[in-house]
Design a protein around this motif. Structure first.
Motif, mmCIF file in Angstrom:
data_model
loop_
_atom_site.group_PDB
_atom_site.id
_atom_site.type_symbol
_atom_site.label_atom_id
_atom_site.label_comp_id
_atom_site.label_asym_id
_atom_site.label_seq_id
_atom_site.Cartn_x
_atom_site.Cartn_y
_atom_site.Cartn_z
ATOM 1 N N ALA A 287 29.779 -40.192 -59.682
ATOM 2 C CA ALA A 287 30.759 -39.199 -60.146
ATOM 3 C C ALA A 287 31.680 -38.822 -58.992
ATOM 4 O O ALA A 287 31.261 -38.803 -57.827
ATOM 5 C CB ALA A 287 30.063 -37.960 -60.682
ATOM 6 N N LYS B 265 30.914 -28.252 -63.300
ATOM 7 C CA LYS B 265 30.829 -29.388 -62.378
ATOM 8 C C LYS B 265 29.378 -29.778 -62.116
ATOM 9 O O LYS B 265 29.025 -30.968 -62.139
ATOM 10 C CB LYS B 265 31.538 -29.050 -61.068
ATOM 11 C CG LYS B 265 31.585 -30.200 -60.075
ATOM 12 C CD LYS B 265 32.348 -29.806 -58.816
ATOM 13 C CE LYS B 265 32.302 -30.909 -57.773
ATOM 14 N NZ LYS B 265 33.007 -30.504 -56.527
ATOM 15 N N THR B 266 28.519 -28.804 -61.867
ATOM 16 C CA THR B 266 27.119 -29.128 -61.597
ATOM 17 C C THR B 266 26.413 -29.632 -62.854
ATOM 18 O O THR B 266 25.482 -30.449 -62.762
ATOM 19 C CB THR B 266 26.366 -27.920 -61.011
ATOM 20 O OG1 THR B 266 26.560 -26.761 -61.829
ATOM 21 C CG2 THR B 266 26.851 -27.623 -59.595
ATOM 22 N N ILE C 5 27.388 -33.421 -62.557
ATOM 23 C CA ILE C 5 26.899 -34.274 -61.471
ATOM 24 C C ILE C 5 25.380 -34.416 -61.460
ATOM 25 O O ILE C 5 24.861 -35.412 -60.952
ATOM 26 C CB ILE C 5 27.396 -33.787 -60.092
ATOM 27 C CG1 ILE C 5 26.902 -32.377 -59.771
ATOM 28 C CG2 ILE C 5 28.892 -33.848 -60.012
ATOM 29 C CD1 ILE C 5 27.393 -31.862 -58.432
ATOM 30 N N TYR D 219 24.192 -37.756 -62.719
ATOM 31 C CA TYR D 219 24.573 -38.979 -62.002
ATOM 32 C C TYR D 219 23.628 -39.214 -60.827
ATOM 33 O O TYR D 219 23.174 -38.274 -60.183
ATOM 34 C CB TYR D 219 25.998 -38.852 -61.470
ATOM 35 C CG TYR D 219 27.065 -39.015 -62.523
ATOM 36 C CD1 TYR D 219 27.717 -40.230 -62.709
ATOM 37 C CD2 TYR D 219 27.421 -37.946 -63.341
ATOM 38 C CE1 TYR D 219 28.692 -40.387 -63.683
ATOM 39 C CE2 TYR D 219 28.395 -38.078 -64.316
ATOM 40 C CZ TYR D 219 29.034 -39.305 -64.481
ATOM 41 O OH TYR D 219 29.997 -39.452 -65.450
ATOM 42 N N THR E 116 27.049 -38.806 -56.177
ATOM 43 C CA THR E 116 28.314 -38.063 -56.278
ATOM 44 C C THR E 116 29.096 -38.246 -54.989
ATOM 45 O O THR E 116 28.536 -38.101 -53.895
ATOM 46 C CB THR E 116 28.058 -36.560 -56.507
ATOM 47 O OG1 THR E 116 27.356 -36.373 -57.734
ATOM 48 C CG2 THR E 116 29.375 -35.788 -56.567
ATOM 49 N N SER F 62 31.095 -37.063 -52.139
ATOM 50 C CA SER F 62 31.369 -35.795 -51.452
ATOM 51 C C SER F 62 32.387 -36.104 -50.368
ATOM 52 O O SER F 62 32.063 -36.205 -49.184
ATOM 53 C CB SER F 62 30.076 -35.219 -50.852
ATOM 54 O OG SER F 62 29.125 -34.973 -51.864
ATOM 55 N N LYS G 297 31.535 -29.411 -51.927
ATOM 56 C CA LYS G 297 31.538 -30.796 -52.411
ATOM 57 C C LYS G 297 30.260 -31.524 -52.010
ATOM 58 O O LYS G 297 29.823 -32.443 -52.699
ATOM 59 C CB LYS G 297 32.747 -31.552 -51.848
ATOM 60 C CG LYS G 297 34.098 -31.041 -52.305
ATOM 61 C CD LYS G 297 35.207 -31.858 -51.674
ATOM 62 C CE LYS G 297 36.572 -31.282 -52.012
ATOM 63 N NZ LYS G 297 36.794 -29.967 -51.391
ATOM 64 N N PRO H 52 26.006 -31.373 -55.151
ATOM 65 C CA PRO H 52 25.072 -32.437 -55.531
ATOM 66 C C PRO H 52 23.703 -32.297 -54.889
ATOM 67 O O PRO H 52 22.687 -32.628 -55.509
ATOM 68 C CB PRO H 52 25.787 -33.726 -55.083
ATOM 69 C CG PRO H 52 26.840 -33.297 -54.129
ATOM 70 C CD PRO H 52 27.227 -31.916 -54.533
ATOM 71 N N SER I 188 21.727 -34.896 -57.208
ATOM 72 C CA SER I 188 22.519 -36.121 -57.189
ATOM 73 C C SER I 188 22.748 -36.448 -55.719
ATOM 74 O O SER I 188 23.121 -35.567 -54.938
ATOM 75 C CB SER I 188 23.855 -35.915 -57.903
ATOM 76 O OG SER I 188 24.646 -37.088 -57.852
ATOM 77 N N PRO J 75 24.450 -37.185 -52.471
ATOM 78 C CA PRO J 75 25.843 -37.161 -52.019
ATOM 79 C C PRO J 75 26.193 -38.408 -51.205
ATOM 80 O O PRO J 75 25.401 -38.866 -50.374
ATOM 81 C CB PRO J 75 25.916 -35.904 -51.119
ATOM 82 C CG PRO J 75 24.646 -35.154 -51.374
ATOM 83 C CD PRO J 75 23.634 -36.169 -51.796
#
Length: 291
Positions: free
Chosen positions: A86, A147-148, A151, A154, A157, A159, A172, A176, A181, A183
Motif C-alpha cells: 500500500a 488509513k490504518t 494498511i 497489507y 506499506t 513509508s 508514515k 504501519p 504492516s 514499513p
C-alpha cells in the motif's frame, strides 16, 4: 511565517521572557519553505522540533498509538483484490525523489497507491469512516483511522518521507508499525533509532528497486521469513519493547508543553541529551540551543 522570517525584529522583554520555536515540519519542506527554522535559530531560547537532540523532541509516536496492537494473520492480508504493498503519497513535489523511486518499484511489483500521486486505488467501502458521525480528537482524525483501516490489510506499506533529513520520521512510518504492516522506509539514514529491531525494510539496503521488489516477492512466498518482521509485536503485547523505542513512546505520551515548562525551570532534560550521547552529530550542530 512572517514573524519567523523577521524574528530578529520581534520585540519582547529578554530579561523576563523566553521565546521558543516549534515545528514538526522540516526546513526543507516545499523547496525550503521553512528555511528560517535553520537560519533564524540563534534568536530562540528553546527549540521544539523532530530532531532527537532538540530541547524538546516532537516525536510522531502520538499518545493514542498502541504498538501492542496485534497484526492481522498473514493469510488475511492482501485479500479481496488488494495488492502486496500500500502507498499513500499526496505531495508530488518532494525534493528527495521518493516519487521517482515509487514509479521504478512499481514496474516490478504491484503497489496499491491511494494517494494523489500515481493514484490507482480507491478506498474500499469497509475501510471508510463516517466523517460526520465519528468523533475523534485533533490528532487521531477520521483520516488517520481510515488509513490504518487500509494498511493493516497489507503485508507492506511504503513509508516514504518527503525529506531525508536526520531524525525526520513521521506517522508514515509509525502507522504501519502500529497495525502490523511492515514499513518499507525511504528517508533519514538513522531510521534504526526509531524502530524495534527487524521491524522494517530500508530502501537503502538494496542496490536497486528491482532488488527490493525481488526481496518483497520472496517474503510474500515465505510466511516464516515475513512474520519474522512482526516478532517484535509478540514481545510488545506483554510490554517488552526495545529500550530506545520505549523511550520514543514515553516521550510521545506527555504533552510537549509540559516538557518545555520543566525544561525552562531546569526540572527536565531531553533524555536523548542526558542518556544518549549521539556520535553522528557534533555538539555545535545539534538542534538544541544550549546543549
Amino acid at each position: 511565517m512572517k514573524i519567523l522570517n523577521h524574528i530578529e525584529k520581534f520585540k519582547y522583554d529578554k530579561n523576563r521572557q523566553k521565546i521558543f520555536v516549534m515545528s514538526m515540519e522540516t526546513p526543507y519542506y516545499g523547496r525550503g519553505r521553512y528555511k528560517a527554522l535553520l537560519t533564524k535559530r540563534e534568536y530562540f531560547d528553546f527549540v521544539l522540533d523532530y530532531h532527537l537532540d532538540s530541547d524538546v523532541p516532537l516525536i510522531y509516536t502520538y499518545s493514542f498509538f498502541n504498538f501492542s496492537t496485534p497484526a492481522l494473520p498473514t493469510k488475511e492480508k492482501g485479500q479481496n483484490g488488494r495488492g502486496l504493498v500500500a502507498a499513500f503519497i499526496s505531495n508530488c513535489k518532494a525534493t528527495n525523489e521518493r516519487l521517482k523511486y515509487l514509479k521504478k518499484l512499481k514496474k516490478y511489483i504491484d503497489i496499491d497507491s491511494y494517494g494523489k500521486c500515481v493514484h490507482n486505488k480507491d478506498i474500499y467501502e469497509e475501510d471508510k469512516v463516517d466523517f460526520e458521525k465519528e468523533h475523534l480528537d485533533l490528532l487521531r482524525t477520521p483520516t488517520h483511522v481510515e488509513k490504518t483501516n487500509i494498511i493493516r490489510k497489507y503485508k507492506f506499506t511504503l513509508s516514504f518521507e518527503n525529506c531525508n533529513d536526520r531524525d525526520y520520521v513521521t506517522e508514515k512510518f509509525f502507522q504501519p508499525l502500529e497495525v502490523g504492516s511492515v514499513p518499507i522506509f525511504y528517508g533519514t539514514p538513522n531510521i534504526a533509532d526509531f524502530a524495534p529491531k527487524h521491524s522494517y525494510i530500508n530502501v537503502n539496503d538494496f542496490e536497486s528497486p528491482k532488488a527490493l521488489a525481488d526481496y518483497l516477492k520472496y517474503l510474500d512466498q515465505n510466511d516464516e521469513a515475513y512474520e519474522s518482521y512482526l516478532e517484535w509485536k509478540k514481545r510488545a503485547a506483554v510490554g517488552d519493547f526495545d529500550e530506545n523505542f520505549k523511550r520514543l513512546i514515553e516521550l510521545g505520551k506527555i504533552d510537549h508543553t509540559c516538557h518545555l515548562l520543566k525544561r525552562i525551570k531546569n526540572l527536565w532534560i531531553n533524555p536523548y541529551l542526558k542518556e544518549w550521547d549521539r556520535k553522528d552529530v557534533p555538539k555545535e550542530e545539534r538542534a538544541c540551543r544550549y546543549c
